[in-house]
Design a protein around this motif. Structure first.
Motif, PDB file in Angstrom:
ATOM      1  N   TYR A 125       0.847  -1.198   0.000  1.00  0.00           N
ATOM      2  CA  TYR A 125       0.000   0.000   0.000  1.00  0.00           C
ATOM      3  C   TYR A 125       0.886   1.253   0.000  1.00  0.00           C
ATOM      4  O   TYR A 125       1.996   1.238   0.532  1.00  0.00           O
ATOM      5  N   PRO A 126       0.371   2.360  -0.541  1.00  0.00           N
ATOM      6  CA  PRO A 126      -0.848   2.506  -1.349  1.00  0.00           C
ATOM      7  C   PRO A 126      -0.565   2.103  -2.795  1.00  0.00           C
ATOM      8  O   PRO A 126       0.582   2.159  -3.251  1.00  0.00           O
ATOM      9  N   PHE A 127      -1.605   1.715  -3.512  1.00  0.00           N
ATOM     10  CA  PHE A 127      -1.447   1.382  -4.922  1.00  0.00           C
ATOM     11  C   PHE A 127      -2.783   1.560  -5.631  1.00  0.00           C
ATOM     12  O   PHE A 127      -3.836   1.688  -4.996  1.00  0.00           O
ATOM     13  N   VAL A 128      -2.728   1.554  -6.961  1.00  0.00           N
ATOM     14  CA  VAL A 128      -3.926   1.636  -7.798  1.00  0.00           C
ATOM     15  C   VAL A 128      -4.319   0.214  -8.172  1.00  0.00           C
ATOM     16  O   VAL A 128      -3.562  -0.487  -8.833  1.00  0.00           O
ATOM     17  N   PRO A 129      -5.495  -0.264  -7.736  1.00  0.00           N
ATOM     18  CA  PRO A 129      -5.928  -1.613  -8.118  1.00  0.00           C
ATOM     19  C   PRO A 129      -6.266  -1.675  -9.607  1.00  0.00           C
ATOM     20  O   PRO A 129      -6.228  -0.668 -10.316  1.00  0.00           O
ATOM     21  N   GLY A 130      -6.645  -2.866 -10.039  1.00  0.00           N
ATOM     22  CA  GLY A 130      -7.064  -3.048 -11.425  1.00  0.00           C
ATOM     23  C   GLY A 130      -6.264  -4.127 -12.100  1.00  0.00           C
ATOM     24  O   GLY A 130      -5.168  -3.885 -12.609  1.00  0.00           O
ATOM     25  N   TYR A 131      -6.800  -5.337 -12.091  1.00  0.00           N
ATOM     26  CA  TYR A 131      -6.095  -6.517 -12.578  1.00  0.00           C
ATOM     27  C   TYR A 131      -5.992  -6.554 -14.094  1.00  0.00           C
ATOM     28  O   TYR A 131      -5.149  -7.237 -14.649  1.00  0.00           O
ATOM     29  N   ASP A 132      -6.869  -5.803 -14.770  1.00  0.00           N
ATOM     30  CA  ASP A 132      -6.860  -5.775 -16.230  1.00  0.00           C
ATOM     31  C   ASP A 132      -7.570  -4.526 -16.702  1.00  0.00           C
ATOM     32  O   ASP A 132      -8.217  -3.826 -15.910  1.00  0.00           O
ATOM     33  N   CYS A 133      -7.434  -4.234 -17.987  1.00  0.00           N
ATOM     34  CA  CYS A 133      -8.122  -3.062 -18.520  1.00  0.00           C
ATOM     35  C   CYS A 133      -8.210  -3.164 -20.045  1.00  0.00           C
ATOM     36  O   CYS A 133      -7.513  -3.955 -20.681  1.00  0.00           O
ATOM     37  N   VAL A 134      -9.109  -2.345 -20.595  1.00  0.00           N
ATOM     38  CA  VAL A 134      -9.292  -2.231 -22.040  1.00  0.00           C
ATOM     39  C   VAL A 134      -9.344  -0.744 -22.371  1.00  0.00           C
ATOM     40  O   VAL A 134      -9.960   0.044 -21.639  1.00  0.00           O
ATOM     41  N   GLY A 135      -8.686  -0.363 -23.446  1.00  0.00           N
ATOM     42  CA  GLY A 135      -8.712   1.043 -23.829  1.00  0.00           C
ATOM     43  C   GLY A 135      -8.117   1.266 -25.196  1.00  0.00           C
ATOM     44  O   GLY A 135      -7.807   0.318 -25.927  1.00  0.00           O
ATOM     45  N   VAL A 136      -7.941   2.535 -25.536  1.00  0.00           N
ATOM     46  CA  VAL A 136      -7.433   2.937 -26.848  1.00  0.00           C
ATOM     47  C   VAL A 136      -6.037   3.525 -26.677  1.00  0.00           C
ATOM     48  O   VAL A 136      -5.803   4.377 -25.810  1.00  0.00           O
ATOM     49  N   VAL A 137      -5.105   3.090 -27.518  1.00  0.00           N
ATOM     50  CA  VAL A 137      -3.738   3.606 -27.487  1.00  0.00           C
ATOM     51  C   VAL A 137      -3.723   5.021 -28.063  1.00  0.00           C
ATOM     52  O   VAL A 137      -4.207   5.258 -29.177  1.00  0.00           O
ATOM     53  N   THR A 138      -3.170   5.975 -27.290  1.00  0.00           N
ATOM     54  CA  THR A 138      -3.121   7.366 -27.752  1.00  0.00           C
ATOM     55  C   THR A 138      -1.714   7.811 -28.134  1.00  0.00           C
ATOM     56  O   THR A 138      -1.554   8.814 -28.845  1.00  0.00           O
ATOM     57  N   ALA A 139      -0.697   7.098 -27.670  1.00  0.00           N
ATOM     58  CA  ALA A 139       0.683   7.444 -28.019  1.00  0.00           C
ATOM     59  C   ALA A 139       1.575   6.247 -27.719  1.00  0.00           C
ATOM     60  O   ALA A 139       1.253   5.418 -26.869  1.00  0.00           O
TER      61      ALA A 139
END
Length: 346
Positions: A62-76
Motif C-alpha cells: 500500500y498505497p497502490f492503484v488496483p485493477g487486474y486488467d483493462c481495455v482502452g485505446v492507445v493514444t501514443a
C-alpha cells in the motif's frame, strides 16, 4: 511529447469499500517500449476483493492503484513501438493499475480487440477469459463428451467456464445460488443449488461415475468433496480460496491448499490436482507473453463471432469504485462488474 491527466482510484491500506480514494496526476509521455492507454473499462475481480483486505497471496504494498486488467485505446507510443497501434482498442493484463482513466503499459502486453467488440464486453474476457481458457484447455485438457463441474457458475470466471466448456463439447454441472438457477441453465449448464446441504450428493446423482474435471474457487473444507467427485483420470483445478477471503491468514490458507493438492497428486489413484495461477510462467517472459497473447486473442475472437456472450453484471463509473466493489462482493450478480471511464478534456 504526449502527457495526460489521469484519474486514478487508490487503495491506501486495508479499508472498507468506502475507503477507496481518488486522485488526479499527470502521466506520460511513454518511454521506449511503452504505450499510453486511454482506459475505457476495467474490472472488479476477486483479487481486488482480497487486496483491499490485505489478504491476497501476492499482496501489493500500500498505497497502490488496483485493477487486474483493462481495455482502452492507445493514444501514443514510445520509441521502438509500432505506430499502427495508435488509435487501436487493446486489452491488457496488469495485476495492478487498471482502475484509472489512463495508464502507461508495456506495449508487448497489449492484445488487439476485434473490431465491433465494445470495451466493457472485452473487459469481461481479460483476466477471466485467460483464467477460464487456461484451466479448461491447458490444465484439465477437456475433450468432447466429458462432464465437468463449475463451482460458482454465475460468477465472472464461472460464466465463461460454462460457455467455453460447452463450446468444447463438454457437459457442465454448475453450482450457484437458487436465484441464479435460470441464468446458469441459459448458459448451457445443469444448475445445482450450492447452499443445498447435500450438494455433492446431488452432483454425484447427476454424474454417478464421476466427472472429468472440477473447477473450484472456494477452497476450504469443501475441496475434499470436489476431489472425491472426480472419476479416474479426472482433474481438480483450484483457482482461489473464497471461503477464507475475510481471514487475515488467507495467504497462509492458500499455501496450505496448494500443499494439499500436491500431496493428493502423489496418491496412486489416477486423479490429478492443480492450483491455477494466471501468472504462472511469467519468469519466462517471452513464452508467457506468447501464450497470453494467443489465448486472449482466441477468447476475444469467440466473443466477436458470437460464440461467447459477455456477462456484464453492471457498468459503474470509475469514480464510483466503492459502489462497484460493494456490488461485486454482494453475491447477487451474474457475470462481472465493470468500471467504465467517461473521458473529458483536461
Amino acid at each position: 511529447m504526449t502527457t495526460t491527466t489521469a484519474t486514478e482510484v487508490v487503495l491506501p491500506g486495508p479499508v472498507e469499500p468506502a475507503g477507496f480514494q481518488l486522485r488526479r496526476r499527470q502521466i506520460g509521455p511513454p518511454a521506449p517500449g511503452q504505450a499510453l492507454l486511454r482506459v475505457e473499462a476495467s474490472g472488479v475481480s476477486f483479487a481486488e476483493q482480497q487486496m483491499r483486505r490485505g489478504t491476497y497471496f501476492d499482496q501489493p504494498a500500500y498505497p497502490f492503484v488496483p485493477g487486474y486488467d483493462c481495455v482502452g485505446v492507445v493514444t501514443a507510443v514510445g520509441d521502438g513501438v509500432d505506430t499502427s497501434l495508435v488509435g487501436r482498442r487493446v486489452a491488457a493484463l496488469t495485476k495492478t493499475g487498471g482502475w484509472a482513466s489512463a495508464a502507461l503499459l508495456d506495449a508487448r502486453d497489449l492484445v488487439p480487440v476485434p473490431d465491433g467488440v465494445g470495451p466493457a464486453e472485452a473487459e469481461t474476457l481479460v483476466v477471466n477469459g485467460l483464467t477460464a481458457w487456461g484451466m479448461l484447455h491447458d490444465t484439465a485438457r477437456i475433450r468432447p463428451g466429458q462432464t465437468v463441474v463449475v463451482h460458482g457458475a454465475n460468477g465472472g470466471v464461472g460464466t465463461l467456464l460454462v460457455q467455453l466448456a460447452r463450446h468444447a463439447g463438454a457437459r457442465v454441472i454448475g453450482t450457484c445460488s437458487a436465484r441464479h438457477t435460470e441464468a446458469v441453465r441459459a448458459l448451457g449448464a445443469q444448475p445445482v443449488d450450492y447452499r443445498a446441504p447435500d450438494l455433492h450428493e446431488r452432483i454425484r446423482a447427476l454424474a454417478p461415475h464421476g466427472v472429468q474435471a472440477v473447477f473450484d474457487h472456494v477452497g476450504g473444507p469443501g475441496i475434499v468433496h470436489s476431489w472425491r467427485l472426480l472419476a479416474r483420470g479426472g482433474t481438480l483445478v483450484a483457482y482461489g480460496s473464497a471461503s477464507t477471503r475475510d481471514d487475515p491468514r488467507n495467504g497462509r490458507a492458500t499455501m496450505l491448499l496448494v500443499g494439499r493438492l500436491l500431496l493428493w497428486n502423489a496418491l496412486p489413484n489416477g486423479r490429478r490436482a492443480a492450483f491455477f495461477n494466471v501468472w504462472a510462467g511469467r519468469r519466462r517472459a517471452r513464452s508467457f507473453r506468447a501464450r497470453q497473447h494467443r489465448e486472449l486473442t482466441a477468447v476475444l475472437r469467440l466473443l466477436a463471432d458470437g460464440v461467447l456472450t459477455a456477462r456484464i453484471a453492471a457498468r459503474v463509473p470509475l469514480t464510483e469504485a466503492s459502489r462497484a466493489m460493494e456490488l461485486a462482493e454482494s453475491g447477487t450478480v451474474v457475470g462481472k462488474v465493470v468500471l467504465v471511464t467517461e473521458h473529458t478534456p483536461g
